[in-house]
Design an enzyme around this catalytic site. Sequence first.
Site, PDB file in Angstrom:
ATOM      1  N   HIS A   1       0.818  -1.224   0.000  1.00 19.53           N
ATOM      2  CA  HIS A   1       0.000   0.000   0.000  1.00 19.53           C
ATOM      3  C   HIS A   1       0.847   1.268   0.000  1.00 19.53           C
ATOM      4  CE1 HIS A   1      -3.574  -2.350   0.462  1.00 19.53           C
ATOM      5  NE2 HIS A   1      -3.229  -2.812   1.650  1.00 19.53           N
TER       6      HIS A   1
ATOM      7  N   ASP B   1      -4.400 -12.951   3.504  1.00 24.44           N
ATOM      8  CA  ASP B   1      -5.651 -12.493   4.114  1.00 24.44           C
ATOM      9  C   ASP B   1      -6.882 -12.772   3.250  1.00 24.44           C
ATOM     10  OD1 ASP B   1      -4.580 -10.665   2.363  1.00 24.44           O
ATOM     11  OD2 ASP B   1      -4.591  -8.975   3.764  1.00 24.44           O
TER      12      ASP B   1
HETATM   13 ZN   LIG Z   1      -4.022  -7.339   2.800  1.00 16.47          ZN
END
Ligand SMILES: [Zn+2]
Length: 308
Positions: free
Chosen positions: A124, A245
Amino acid sequence: MSVALFTHPSALAHDTWPEHPERAERIRAVLRALEAPEFSGLLRETAPQATIAQLTAVHDPDYVDAILAMPKDRITAIDDDTAFGPGTLEAALHAAGGACAAVDAVFEGWADAAFVVMRPPGHHAEPDRAMGFCFFNNAAIAALHARARWGITRVAVADFDVHHGNGTQQIFSNDPALFYASSHQSGCFPGTGQGSEHGIANNVVNVPLQPGTTGEAFRAAWETQLIPRLTAFAPELLIISAGFDAHAADPMAQLRLREADFAWVTSALLGMADACCPGRVVSLLEGGYDLNALAQSVAAHVRALMRL
Ligand SMILES: [Zn+2]
């Protein structure tokens, strides 16, 4: 196959807030799983710190200076998700440096592939912005290090974290010799990663998956949409942003993958890399927040990397 495993104790000293999902126990769980006898063949290495030049190849120098100057006597909130504590800088430097050392391992040839078990994650992080638990974009730093150190041009990142790697896409999308391929959950943080985002030279491919998507549809997305595009790009190095995830047990999202799906996608990516860049694969830990699912999924991923 010889697989190098890079980690560093600083990954355990990056303190986030209490109850924060991105916590040191993630690394402990992963390393514990990789202590099993079947992993005794891993080449265990210490992740070095990244150099400033490695960081500024990706990040704005003013941003790097600001991170270096962050207070180290308390936990500072960068945003609602992202915490910078006393141990964060050292961990972030070793995470980025471990990614670069993993690149060196596969180009020096003493490892066929490498896996970096570090935190904070990276996908990110944008050139001038920390977000989503990430400070330095480890995958992009590794890609540009491979170019600078090993004289290659074409690098691809395959990202199967449940979240879209907005930072990696932003860094890659304007360079036609970099390729970014991602599957992620539609509508999840950070909101980017639409199928309509293609990059400057059709060098970005995103497959958003609906909540509830199972392994069957995930595998189909990689087999029919993502891997063919990676193969056509023909990278000289493949970097995997390996987030776990998307596992059914993960509390952060609603995809329904199992360990076998992570093993499958890893083997499929290795098969692609065998054809393009004689198997040079560097995998970097991104997300994964259910400790047991994370540990078992990493074990499946590393088993596949080792071709056990
Ligand atoms: Zn993630």
